[in-house]
Enzyme design. Structure first.
Site, PDB file in Angstrom:
ATOM      1  N   GLU A 177       0.791  -1.240   0.000  1.00  0.00           N
ATOM      2  CA  GLU A 177       0.000   0.000   0.000  1.00  0.00           C
ATOM      3  C   GLU A 177       0.823   1.290   0.000  1.00  0.00           C
ATOM      4  O   GLU A 177       0.609   2.181   0.821  1.00  0.00           O
ATOM      5  CB  GLU A 177      -0.955  -0.003   1.202  1.00  0.00           C
ATOM      6  CG  GLU A 177      -1.887  -1.207   1.216  1.00  0.00           C
ATOM      7  CD  GLU A 177      -2.867  -1.219   2.386  1.00  0.00           C
ATOM      8  OE1 GLU A 177      -2.717  -0.412   3.317  1.00  0.00           O
ATOM      9  OE2 GLU A 177      -3.800  -2.038   2.347  1.00  0.00           O
ATOM     10  N   ASN A 219       2.178  -5.243  -3.096  1.00  0.00           N
ATOM     11  CA  ASN A 219       0.779  -5.590  -2.841  1.00  0.00           C
ATOM     12  C   ASN A 219      -0.033  -4.319  -2.567  1.00  0.00           C
ATOM     13  O   ASN A 219       0.426  -3.434  -1.855  1.00  0.00           O
ATOM     14  CB  ASN A 219       0.738  -6.502  -1.599  1.00  0.00           C
ATOM     15  CG  ASN A 219      -0.590  -7.167  -1.351  1.00  0.00           C
ATOM     16  OD1 ASN A 219      -1.121  -7.862  -2.214  1.00  0.00           O
ATOM     17  ND2 ASN A 219      -1.144  -6.972  -0.154  1.00  0.00           N
ATOM     18  N   HIS A 255     -10.318  -6.312  -2.341  1.00  0.00           N
ATOM     19  CA  HIS A 255     -11.410  -6.056  -1.385  1.00  0.00           C
ATOM     20  C   HIS A 255     -12.567  -5.418  -2.166  1.00  0.00           C
ATOM     21  O   HIS A 255     -12.584  -4.205  -2.383  1.00  0.00           O
ATOM     22  CB  HIS A 255     -10.932  -5.145  -0.255  1.00  0.00           C
ATOM     23  CG  HIS A 255      -9.881  -5.782   0.590  1.00  0.00           C
ATOM     24  ND1 HIS A 255     -10.141  -6.870   1.403  1.00  0.00           N
ATOM     25  CD2 HIS A 255      -8.562  -5.515   0.739  1.00  0.00           C
ATOM     26  CE1 HIS A 255      -9.023  -7.236   2.024  1.00  0.00           C
ATOM     27  NE2 HIS A 255      -8.053  -6.432   1.636  1.00  0.00           N
ATOM     28  N   ASP A 285     -12.274 -10.307  -0.692  1.00  0.00           N
ATOM     29  CA  ASP A 285     -13.566 -10.433  -0.011  1.00  0.00           C
ATOM     30  C   ASP A 285     -14.566  -9.577  -0.775  1.00  0.00           C
ATOM     31  O   ASP A 285     -14.181  -8.708  -1.554  1.00  0.00           O
ATOM     32  CB  ASP A 285     -13.522 -10.110   1.497  1.00  0.00           C
ATOM     33  CG  ASP A 285     -12.742  -8.863   1.882  1.00  0.00           C
ATOM     34  OD1 ASP A 285     -12.644  -7.932   1.051  1.00  0.00           O
ATOM     35  OD2 ASP A 285     -12.259  -8.805   3.029  1.00  0.00           O
TER      36      ASP A 285
HETATM   37  C1  XIL Z   1      -6.425  -6.287   8.389  1.00  0.00           C
HETATM   38  C2  XIL Z   1      -6.756  -7.467   9.296  1.00  0.00           C
HETATM   39  O1  XIL Z   1      -7.646  -8.306   8.617  1.00  0.00           O
HETATM   40  C3  XIL Z   1      -7.357  -6.969  10.588  1.00  0.00           C
HETATM   41  O2  XIL Z   1      -7.507  -8.059  11.498  1.00  0.00           O
HETATM   42  C4  XIL Z   1      -6.470  -5.905  11.222  1.00  0.00           C
HETATM   43  O3  XIL Z   1      -7.113  -5.366  12.354  1.00  0.00           O
HETATM   44  C5  XIL Z   1      -6.192  -4.788  10.216  1.00  0.00           C
HETATM   45  O4  XIL Z   1      -5.630  -5.345   9.046  1.00  0.00           O
HETATM   46  N1  XIL Z   1      -5.097  -4.669   3.730  1.00  0.00           N
HETATM   47  C6  XIL Z   1      -4.093  -5.465   4.213  1.00  0.00           C
HETATM   48  C7  XIL Z   1      -4.330  -6.328   5.398  1.00  0.00           C
HETATM   49  O5  XIL Z   1      -3.021  -5.538   3.588  1.00  0.00           O
HETATM   50  O6  XIL Z   1      -3.175  -6.511   6.163  1.00  0.00           O
HETATM   51  C8  XIL Z   1      -5.455  -5.802   6.257  1.00  0.00           C
HETATM   52  O7  XIL Z   1      -5.710  -6.763   7.265  1.00  0.00           O
HETATM   53  C9  XIL Z   1      -6.672  -5.524   5.416  1.00  0.00           C
HETATM   54  C10 XIL Z   1      -6.382  -4.476   4.358  1.00  0.00           C
END
Ligand code: XIL
Length: 389
Positions: A177, A219, A255, A285
Site C-alpha cells: 500500500e 501488494n 477487497h 472479499d
Molecule cells: C487487516 C486485518 O484483517 C485486521 O484483522 C487488522 O485489524 C487490520 O488489518 N489490507 C491489508 C491487510 O493488507 O493486512 C489488512 O488486514 C486488510 C487491508
C-alpha cells in the site's frame, strides 16, 4: 497372538487416518498409503484439490487466535486451502512490539501448520505504514525518530524478518500500500525518511539477499480498477523492472464491494503480467450492506447475494484466465472473523466471505467450487451431443 496384535495395529492405523480427516491437523507418514491419506485429508471437491488440477493455489488469511483452538476452523483451513497468509502475526506491530525484542511464536506456529498440511505461505508484510509498533510510529505518517534511525530500522527489520523465515515463504508482500487512490505516493514515515519512493527498491534488494528463493511482491488495493492508482503502480513497477530491482510479482488485494461496479480486473492482471511479472489475488472479499435500509442490498436480499456470487466468480475467473496468476486468496473464511464489519460500519457492511458465521459454506463457496471444477474440464458428452447431425 501375533495376528490379533497385527489387526489391532491395522485398526488403530485406520482410526488415525480417520482422526486426520476430522482434525485436519495430523499428518500421515510419507509413503503410508499416499493415495488414501491424500484423499482422506483433502476431499476431492475441496477448493485446494480443485485448484491443484489447474495449478492454482487457493489460499486464505489465517487468524491465529482460532487456528489450533477452534477445531472446525482448523479443519477447514487444512482441508480447503493450499496456501496460507498470516492475517496479522507477521506484521511489525506483532513481531516486535517492544523495540529490540522479536516475538515470532505465532508466525512460527502458522509456518509449522502449513508444512504439516502441505501448504505454501504468503508472507505479509515487510514494509507498510499501518500496524507499526507504537515505539516506531502511532499512525505511520508521523514519528519522533530521525530519518537516519528510520533507515537503519527498516533495513534491519526487512533483513531480520526475511532471514528468520528464510526458505519457508513462497511469496513475500515486501511492500504494502505505498500509493494513494489518486496515484500520488503515500507520504508515510518511510517515504519521508528517504525523501521519495527509494525505500521500495532498497526493501526488495534486502529481501532478495536475505531469502533468494522467495517470490517478492508489491501488494495493494484498488489496483483492480483501471484508474490513477493502478496506472501509477503500473508505471512504478515497470521502472523497478527496468532498474533490475528484484520484484517478481504484484498482489491485487481484491477487497470488493457490491455497491461499486465490478472492476476490469482481468485487463489489469493482464497488463501487469505483460511486464514479465507474476500476479496474484491476495486478500479477496466481497462486502455488501448488512443493515436493512431502503433500496440497499442486504445479505438476506437475494439480489445482494446474487451480486456477491457474481463478484466472487468473476474475481476467480479473472485469475484463472491468466497463466501468470499463481494464487487466489480470500481474506479469511467465516464471516465472524472478517475484518470488514469492524472497518466498514457507516453504513454497516459485511457478509464478505465464503463461509457464514457458523462456518458453513455459503452459496458463494459453491459458485467458486463449481468454477474451479469447470476450469479443470467439463465432462465431454458422448457422440457429439444429442440431436441430428
Ligand atoms: C487487516 C486485518 O484483517 C485486521 O484483522 C487488522 O485489524 C487490520 O488489518 N489490507 C491489508 C491487510 O493488507 O493486512 C489488512 O488486514 C486488510 C487491508
Amino acid at each position: 497372538m501375533l495376528r490379533s496384535a497385527l489387526s489391532i495395529g491395522l485398526v488403530s492405523a485406520t482410526v488415525l487416518l480417520g482422526g486426520a480427516a476430522l482434525t485436519g491437523s495430523a499428518s500421515a507418514e510419507p509413503g503410508a498409503a499416499p493415495a488414501q491419506s491424500q484423499h482422506t485429508r483433502y476431499p476431492a471437491d475441496s477448493l485446494r484439490a480443485l485448484g491443484d488440477r489447474v495449478g492454482l493455489r487457493i489460499g486464505t488469511a489465517v487468524n491465529m487466535d482460532e487456528l489450533g483452538s477452534n477445531a472446525e476452523y482448523t479443519r477447514i483451513t487444512a482441508e480447503q486451502f493450499s496456501s496460507v497468509t498470516a492475517e496479522n502475526v507477521m506484521k511489525w506491530q506483532l513481531v516486535e512490539p517492544n523495540r529490540g525484542t522479536y516475538d515470532w511464536a505465532a508466525a512460527d506456529r502458522l509456518v509449522d501448520f502449513a508444512k504439516k498440511n502441505k501448504q505454501l505461505v504468503r508472507g505479509h508484510t515487510l514494509v507498510w505504514h499501518s500496524q507499526l509498533p507504537t515505539w516506531l510510529s502511532s499512525d505511520g505518517y508521523t514519528t519522533t525518530l530521525s530519518n537516519d534511525e528510520l533507515k537503519a530500522l527498516l533495513k534491519k527489520h526487512v533483513q531480520d524478518q526475511a532471514k528468520h523465515f528464510k526458505g519457508d515463504i513462497w511469496q513475500w508482500d515486501v511492500v504494502n500500500e505505498a500509493f494513494n487512490d489518486d496515484g500520488t505516493p503515500r507520504e508515510t514515515i518511510w517515504y519521508k525518511a528517504w525523501g521519495g519512493l527509494g525505500y521500495i527498491a532498497d526493501a526488495f534488494r534486502w529481501a532478495r539477499q536475505a531469502d533468494p528463493k522467495a517470490l517478492l511482491f508489491y501488494n495493494d488495493y484498488n489496483l483492480e480498477f483501471t484508474g490513477p492508482k493502478s496506472n501509477a503502480v503500473y508505471d512504478f513497477v515497470k521502472t523497478l523492472k527496468a532498474q533490475r530491482v528484484p520484484i517478481d510479482g504484484v498482489g491485487f488485494q481484491g477487497h470488493l464491494d457490491t455497491q461499486y461496479g465490478f472492476p476490469d480486473l482481468q485487463a489489469n492482471l493482464q497488463r501487469f503480467a505483460d511486464l514479465g511479472l507474476k500476479v496474484a489475488e491476495t486478500e479477496v472479499d466481497v462486502r455488501t450492506f448488512t443493515e436493512a435500509a431502503p433500496n440497499v442490498n442486504t445479505p438476506t436480499n437475494p439480489l445482494a447475494v446474487y451480486a456477491q456470487e457474481s463478484y466472487w466468480s468473476r474475481a476467480l475467473k479473472a485469475c484463472l484466465a491468466i497463466r501468470e496468476c499463481i494464487s487466489f486468496t480470500p481474506w479469511g473464511f467465516g464471516d465472524t472473523y472478517s475484518w470488514i464489519p469492524g472497518w466498514f460500519d457507516d453504513p454497516q457492511e459485511g457478509a464478505a466471505l465464503l463461509y457464514d458465521a457458523d462456518l458453513k459454506p455459503k452459496s458463494q463457496y459453491y459458485v467458486i467450487q463449481q468454477d474451479l471444477a469447470l476450469a479443470a474440464g467439463a465432462p465431454r458428452r458422448a457422440d457429439g451431443g444429442p440431436g441430428r447431425h
